[in-house]
Each structure stands twice: as C-alpha cells, then as structure tokens.
Write a protein that holds these residues in place. Structure first.
Motif, PDB file in Angstrom:
ATOM      1  N   PRO A  23       0.808  -1.229   0.000  1.00  0.00           N
ATOM      2  CA  PRO A  23       0.000   0.000   0.000  1.00  0.00           C
ATOM      3  C   PRO A  23       0.837   1.272   0.000  1.00  0.00           C
ATOM      4  N   LEU A  24       2.086   1.196   0.458  1.00  0.00           N
ATOM      5  CA  LEU A  24       2.950   2.373   0.434  1.00  0.00           C
ATOM      6  C   LEU A  24       3.227   2.834  -0.992  1.00  0.00           C
ATOM      7  N   PHE A  25       3.083   1.936  -1.960  1.00  0.00           N
ATOM      8  CA  PHE A  25       3.287   2.318  -3.358  1.00  0.00           C
ATOM      9  C   PHE A  25       2.360   3.473  -3.730  1.00  0.00           C
ATOM     10  N   TYR A  26       1.114   3.396  -3.310  1.00  0.00           N
ATOM     11  CA  TYR A  26       0.116   4.382  -3.741  1.00  0.00           C
ATOM     12  C   TYR A  26       0.304   5.720  -3.037  1.00  0.00           C
ATOM     13  N   VAL A  27       0.668   5.711  -1.757  1.00  0.00           N
ATOM     14  CA  VAL A  27       0.875   6.991  -1.066  1.00  0.00           C
ATOM     15  C   VAL A  27       2.201   7.617  -1.503  1.00  0.00           C
ATOM     16  N   HIS A  28       3.166   6.791  -1.873  1.00  0.00           N
ATOM     17  CA  HIS A  28       4.429   7.318  -2.405  1.00  0.00           C
ATOM     18  C   HIS A  28       4.201   7.966  -3.763  1.00  0.00           C
ATOM     19  N   HIS A  29       3.480   7.275  -4.649  1.00  0.00           N
ATOM     20  CA  HIS A  29       3.228   7.842  -5.974  1.00  0.00           C
ATOM     21  C   HIS A  29       2.212   8.980  -5.922  1.00  0.00           C
ATOM     22  N   SER A  30       1.388   9.014  -4.898  1.00  0.00           N
ATOM     23  CA  SER A  30       0.510  10.167  -4.721  1.00  0.00           C
ATOM     24  C   SER A  30       1.344  11.414  -4.431  1.00  0.00           C
ATOM     25  N   PHE A  31       2.430  11.258  -3.680  1.00  0.00           N
ATOM     26  CA  PHE A  31       3.318  12.394  -3.422  1.00  0.00           C
ATOM     27  C   PHE A  31       4.067  12.794  -4.693  1.00  0.00           C
ATOM     28  N   VAL A  32       4.507  11.813  -5.477  1.00  0.00           N
ATOM     29  CA  VAL A  32       5.151  12.118  -6.754  1.00  0.00           C
ATOM     30  C   VAL A  32       4.185  12.888  -7.653  1.00  0.00           C
ATOM     31  N   ASP A  33       2.934  12.471  -7.663  1.00  0.00           N
ATOM     32  CA  ASP A  33       1.923  13.167  -8.457  1.00  0.00           C
ATOM     33  C   ASP A  33       1.714  14.585  -7.936  1.00  0.00           C
ATOM     34  N   MET A  34       1.768  14.756  -6.618  1.00  0.00           N
ATOM     35  CA  MET A  34       1.609  16.086  -6.033  1.00  0.00           C
ATOM     36  C   MET A  34       2.763  17.008  -6.420  1.00  0.00           C
ATOM     37  N   LEU A  35       3.975  16.441  -6.504  1.00  0.00           N
ATOM     38  CA  LEU A  35       5.113  17.248  -6.947  1.00  0.00           C
ATOM     39  C   LEU A  35       4.934  17.664  -8.402  1.00  0.00           C
ATOM     40  N   TRP A  36       4.411  16.783  -9.251  1.00  0.00           N
ATOM     41  CA  TRP A  36       4.116  17.162 -10.637  1.00  0.00           C
ATOM     42  C   TRP A  36       3.052  18.260 -10.668  1.00  0.00           C
ATOM     43  N   TRP A  37       2.041  18.123  -9.817  1.00  0.00           N
ATOM     44  CA  TRP A  37       0.973  19.124  -9.703  1.00  0.00           C
ATOM     45  C   TRP A  37       1.556  20.483  -9.316  1.00  0.00           C
ATOM     46  N   ARG A  38       2.495  20.488  -8.368  1.00  0.00           N
ATOM     47  CA  ARG A  38       3.155  21.738  -7.982  1.00  0.00           C
ATOM     48  C   ARG A  38       3.996  22.284  -9.137  1.00  0.00           C
ATOM     49  N   TRP A  39       4.700  21.407  -9.838  1.00  0.00           N
ATOM     50  CA  TRP A  39       5.528  21.845 -10.959  1.00  0.00           C
ATOM     51  C   TRP A  39       4.672  22.480 -12.048  1.00  0.00           C
ATOM     52  N   GLN A  40       3.520  21.899 -12.317  1.00  0.00           N
ATOM     53  CA  GLN A  40       2.623  22.467 -13.326  1.00  0.00           C
ATOM     54  C   GLN A  40       2.177  23.860 -12.932  1.00  0.00           C
ATOM     55  N   LYS A  41       1.827  24.065 -11.678  1.00  0.00           N
ATOM     56  CA  LYS A  41       1.406  25.378 -11.219  1.00  0.00           C
ATOM     57  C   LYS A  41       2.577  26.365 -11.217  1.00  0.00           C
ATOM     58  N   MET A  42       3.744  25.877 -10.858  1.00  0.00           N
ATOM     59  CA  MET A  42       4.915  26.746 -10.782  1.00  0.00           C
ATOM     60  C   MET A  42       5.304  27.284 -12.154  1.00  0.00           C
ATOM     61  N   HIS A  43       5.155  26.457 -13.178  1.00  0.00           N
ATOM     62  CA  HIS A  43       5.579  26.838 -14.521  1.00  0.00           C
ATOM     63  C   HIS A  43       4.403  27.122 -15.453  1.00  0.00           C
ATOM     64  N   ASN A  44       3.209  27.286 -14.883  1.00  0.00           N
ATOM     65  CA  ASN A  44       2.027  27.681 -15.655  1.00  0.00           C
ATOM     66  C   ASN A  44       1.749  26.724 -16.816  1.00  0.00           C
ATOM     67  N   ARG A  45       1.850  25.440 -16.547  1.00  0.00           N
ATOM     68  CA  ARG A  45       1.617  24.453 -17.591  1.00  0.00           C
ATOM     69  C   ARG A  45       0.553  23.457 -17.162  1.00  0.00           C
ATOM     70  N   MET A  46      -0.438  23.939 -16.428  1.00  0.00           N
ATOM     71  CA  MET A  46      -1.476  23.039 -15.943  1.00  0.00           C
ATOM     72  C   MET A  46      -2.307  22.478 -17.086  1.00  0.00           C
ATOM     73  N   GLY A  47      -2.670  23.335 -18.036  1.00  0.00           N
ATOM     74  CA  GLY A  47      -3.542  22.888 -19.110  1.00  0.00           C
ATOM     75  C   GLY A  47      -2.818  22.209 -20.240  1.00  0.00           C
ATOM     76  N   SER A  48      -1.679  22.741 -20.652  1.00  0.00           N
ATOM     77  CA  SER A  48      -0.957  22.175 -21.790  1.00  0.00           C
ATOM     78  C   SER A  48       0.540  22.208 -21.520  1.00  0.00           C
ATOM     79  N   PRO A  49       1.023  21.325 -20.640  1.00  0.00           N
ATOM     80  CA  PRO A  49       2.444  21.340 -20.327  1.00  0.00           C
ATOM     81  C   PRO A  49       3.274  20.816 -21.482  1.00  0.00           C
TER      82      PRO A  49
END
Length: 603
Positions: free
Chosen positions: A325-351
């Motif tokens: 089960p740690l796989f999913y909470v670990h990859h959820s954090f990886v996904d959250m970092l991508w989510w932050r990166w998209q917001k940081m570089h204004n590429r949420m819609g079309s990165p």
C-alpha cells in the motif's frame, strides 16, 4: 442545422432571417403542426410557396376574429403572431439573441478536434462546477482518524477480494513497464501521466467500497533527518519493516498480515542515510523547467522516486511494487510534486510533453493529454494551512496518537517561505544525512533489468542525472547533528527552520502562505549582514556565527562546505563511473575541459 428536428430547424431558419423568395411568408403555426417531418420542403431554397396551404388551413377553421386576423396577415405576406410568442420575434434585436441560443447545442461539437469531446476516465467523472466539490488528497499526518480508518478499511477489503493482486500484476507486465517508466534513451516521458491514471483508477475502486475515500500522500521530506523513525512507518499507520523469520511479511500497522500468500513484504535497510529535504525538492522543481528533464530527474534522481522504492525493499524494490500500500501513497506524493511543478511553470492545461500526448497510455484508453489537469479529473491536493486548529473535527490522527506538532502545516510554511531562487536555495545549509547512494545504483540496475536494455542510454539524460547527484553530494551540511542548538530548531526537517520562517517553527508564529524572510536571511551573491539579531542566532555560540552569509558558512567549524571546483571534480568522477558501467567513452557523458581528467582518481 441537421441535428435539429423539422420544427426546430424551421424556427432556426426563421430566426436567422430566411424568408423565402420575397413572396412567400413564414409558415404559420397551423401549417407547421402538420408538416413536422417535411424536412426537404423546409430546407429547399428558394422556399416553396406556402400561401395557398395557409389559406386552405385557415378556411378549415371557424370564422373567428383570430381566423380573420390570420387571413389578413397572409394577404399582407407577414407571419402571424403566435399565441405564445417565440423567442425569435420580428424584432431585429431578438433575432440575434435567438440565433445564438439555437447555436448553443453545437458548442459541444466544436469543443474538441474531430467534433467530439476528450475521452474521460472510466467510469466518467461528474462535472465539477465548483472547486470545493473536488476530492482532496491529504498528507498521511493530516488525515483524521476517521479518514484513516475508512481508507485502511477499504484497502484491506480490496486486498482480500483478489483484485489487489490483479492491479499489481498489471504493473509487472513488461509492455506496461516500458510505457510507465522512462527507458535508458530518455524517449519515454509517460511516467507521470501513466501513474496518475493508475492511481486514479485504484482510487475509484476503493470508492466503490467507501465513496468518501481518497488516497493520501506521504511527504517523506518531512522525515529527512530520521527516515527509520517516520511515524508513517509505525504501527499507527503502514507498519515497519517485515519479519525476516517470516518472508519479511509486515505484521504490524493497519495492513499487518502474517500469511505468506497475502502479506505485504518489506525489508527496510538499517543504513538508510537521510531523505532529501523540502529545499532539495523545491530546487528540483525550479531548476527543471523542461518537462523531459523534470520527469527524468524526478523518476531516477538521487534521493527521489526510485530511491524510496529501494529504501523500502521487499515488494517495493521489485516490479510488483503495487502489492505494498505504500506504493500508492508514495506515488501520490510524486503526483503532487508534478501538480506543484505544473502550477509553478504555468503548464497546468498544456504542459510541455516529450512524445505523443494523444497516444493511449497502454493498457488504458486515456492519453497523457487527458490527464494533464488533476482538477479536471476531479481531485486536487489540500492546503494544510487552511485547517482551523480549533476545529476538533479536523484534528489529524497523527496528533491524536501522540504527535508533538502539526508537522504538515510546518512543512508547508517552510516550503512557501523558501526563496524562489536556485542559488539561495542551494545556500541553505542542510542538517539531514546524505541519502545513501546505494539505493540510487540499485534503482538503475532495476530499470536496466526491467527494460532489458544494457546500452540504450541517452548521454544528455545521463548528464542531468550526474549533475543532480553531484549537487546533492556537494551540499553544505552541518557536520554534527548532536549540537544542542540544532535539536530544537530543525524539527526533523533537516533545515534551519528559524532562519527560514522565524520563531523556531512554532505553530503560532511565522508567515502563512509565503514570506520574503528566507530571501532576507539566506545568502545570495555578495550579500553582507552588518547587524545580527542575537535572539535569532542560536548557532553563534557553538558555530562561531549565525550561518547567514556565504562567508559565515565557509568559515564555520560546524559546516561541511565544498567549493565549486570540488563539485566539478566530483561530476567528472561520477561521469567516469557511468562510462565504466556502460562500457562507453567518458566524453559521451560529459564534455571535459583540458586537464580535468587528471583529478578523477583523486576525487
């Protein structure tokens, strides 16, 4: 207009101003009622004359005042006034409004290329008109006890159903692995979108058991100083390492199971080193503006995604990692970092994306372009600073079970207070131990074996990895973790919190949602401090200075500081090791300056 019925089309044509050849009036209400299916007649141009039909229809009705009025309008070749005035009257202003209203149904056909909307996830997500309706994923130490019980209960029920193994086996398929992970040539960048789909589908399966469940994430940077002591790896949550006498089955925590057939296997190494800090993660997000470089670093860099897999061992250190089960909470954090990166570089819609963003993410039907936005998929990530500490209904389970402080909110304050400048973030002294490089090399070996590619390596991607590894190893770090002044000022985050947010990281002090304080106290090029605040300088007595400028850091006996020259030599040494492993020329990985190779052996 072919998408409309006969009567609607006639109404549309009338609203758009089509009135025949100048001699033929509009159809009357009476004639329209009998000709709903006469599509060819109404779409012909010029319009056939309908005057006689109108007259015949009018003579069949009784000779009322209304009938006479209709006949008079027919003689004047003007349309009769309907008992219920349609949206399209004779007024020119209403004609424009009516035409726009009639064209609204066509909006869906024009919304996407090919006349159809993008393919949704299965099952389709309901529309989310308001952002507050989106599901929120929280850090594990942010969820309430009720939320944790519901999540762990749904996971255990799904595990016992047998479908859990089916999900894990999907990840072991070699064809799936090659899509879900980058290859050695750096030609595959679907790692982030593929796992976003994978997690969302697992989340939907859990919600079939309990609709209120969301997958939390594990921000392991909050445990950078002591990974083995993380509350996430305790009996309160996911359990610790497995029992070596019983095939390394995890027997404690919410998912403890002693059965060799269904248990979670985990073998955490005792020589774990440290985790990357929040400053390290923010530097990764800021430095890598290009998507290809970002995804390669996040997946394969030292101390990042692959590091955690090998650190946990057991199932997580193999291709069947989703069994833990740690796989999913670990990859959820990886996904959250991508989510932050998209917001940081204004590429949420079309990165920026490296590859065909419209190609299906095998074996799913969704493409990368379908999942660029987490919000459009129906979920987002919570802001820990928005929680009301006085609201007993939202008290984190971690605090109820004995946690000393709201570490998640503190971590968010540190993140938002860190400067948005790579140089200044690099100048932040770290107190966490360096990550164990053994996990980095083990992850590279796993990738090579899973991809069955011994020499398929892109030199450019390797350069990025070498630069990242050298940067982590050459960071400024406090030499001793036993300093009394540090024990209460880092809070386990591996950073001097009092220099970043102030107040020693107390919950009632410091900035909320961002501050320029870190930019004031963290040294930049040529910065000098003429005055020192003794109340905010806990290091001066033991380290000889407040560690606020580059000069103080370089001269302090408490800090291991490395010159830029040493970092360059270290980069050469790492590149030489890569070249040796791949049995290829060193120049393919790094363009060396004259005389640089002479330092390799010494370094």
């Amino acid at each position: 207009l072919s998408v409309f019925g006969g009567k609607t089309r006639r109404l549309a044509l009338r609203g758009l101003g089509f009135r025949g050849n100048g001699k033929t009036p509009h159809r009357t209400k009476q004639s329209n009622d009998n000709d709903d299916n006469d599509d060819n007649d109404v779409l012909s141009f010029p319009f056939r004359r309908r005057t006689n039909d109108v007259k015949k229809q009018a003579t069949k009705t009784s000779g009322t005042h209304r009938d006479r009025r209709v006949m008079m309008r027919v003689r004047r070749r003007t349309p009769p006034r309907s008992p219920r005035r349609p949206c399209c009257s004779s007024s020119s202003r209403r004609l424009v409004v009516c035409a726009l209203l009639l064209l609204l149904p066509l909006q869906g056909l024009l919304a996407a290329p090919g006349g159809r909307s993008p393919r949704p996830l299965s099952p389709p997500f309901p529309e989310q008109p308001q952002q507050r309706l989106r599901e929120q994923r929280k850090e594990i130490r942010e969820v309430t006890c009720e939320e944790w019980d519901r999540f762990s209960g749904a996971v255990n029920e799904f595990r016992m159903s047998g479908k859990w193994r089916e999900f894990a086996d999907l990840h072991t398929d070699p064809d799936v692995w090659r899509v879900a992970h980058s290859d050695g040539a750096g030609l595959q960048a679907a790692f982030l979108p593929w796992h976003r789909v994978y997690l969302r589908r697992m989340e939907r399966e859990l919600q079939k058991i309990d609709p209120g469940v969301t997958i939390p994430y594990w921000n392991w940077a909050l445990d950078s100083e002591d990974p083995l002591g993380s509350p996430v790896l305790s009996d309160d949550f996911f359990g610790s390492t497995g029992d070596p006498e019983n095939s390394y089955c995890v027997v404690d925590g919410s998912f403890g199971d002693a059965s060799n057939e269904t248990c979670v296997q985990r073998g955490i190494a005792r020589d774990s080193g440290g985790f990357l800090t929040l400053a390290d993660l923010k530097e990764v997000l800021m430095r890598n503006e290009d998507y290809g470089r970002f995804v390669n670093t996040l997946e394969n860099g030292l101390g990042l995604h692959g590091h955690l897999h090998m650190f946990l061992g057991g199932n997580m250190a193999n291709v069947n990692s989703p069994k833990d089960p740690l796989f999913y909470v670990h990859h959820s954090f990886v996904d959250m970092l991508w989510w932050r990166w998209q917001k940081m570089h204004n590429r949420m819609g079309s990165p920026a994306y490296k590859g065909n963003a419209s190609a299906p993410l095998y074996p799913f039907k969704e493409s990368a372009s379908d999942v660029f936005s987490a919000e459009e998929m129906g979920y987002t990530y919570s802001n820990p600073l928005e929680r009301d500490p006085k609201d007993n209904a939202t008290i984190p389970c971690y605090l109820e079970k004995g946690g000393e402080r709201d570490i998640v909110s503190l971590g968010e304050r540190v993140w938002t207070s860190l400067p948005d400048d790579v140089y200044r973030i690099r100048s932040v002294v770290r107190t966490a131990p360096r990550p164990n490089t053994r996990f980095f090399t083990e992850w590279q070996d796993l990738r090579t074996t899973a991809h069955e590619m011994q020499n398929a390596v892109d030199p450019e991607m390797v350069k990025f990895q070498i630069d990242q590894v050298a940067g982590v190893l050459a960071q400024q770090r406090i030499r001793s973790r036993s300093l009394s002044s540090l024990s209460s000022s880092t809070m386990g985050l591996g950073l001097p919190i009092d220099l970043i947010v102030g107040g020693g990281g107390r919950d009632d002090d410091g900035p909320r949602g961002g501050s320029d304080r870190a930019a004031d106290v963290i040294p930049g090029p040529g910065d000098e401090k003429d005055e020192e605040d003794e109340d905010e300088c806990p290091y001066k007595e033991e380290c000889g200075s407040c560690l606020r400028t580059a000069q103080e850091l370089a001269s302090s006996p408490c800090v291991d500081t490395y010159s830029e020259e040493f970092r360059e030599k270290l980069t050469v040494a790492i590149a030489a090791d890569f070249a040796y492993i791949q049995d290829e020329p060193l120049e393919q990985y790094l363009v060396l300056e004259a005389g640089a190779t002479t330092t390799t052996t010494t370094t």
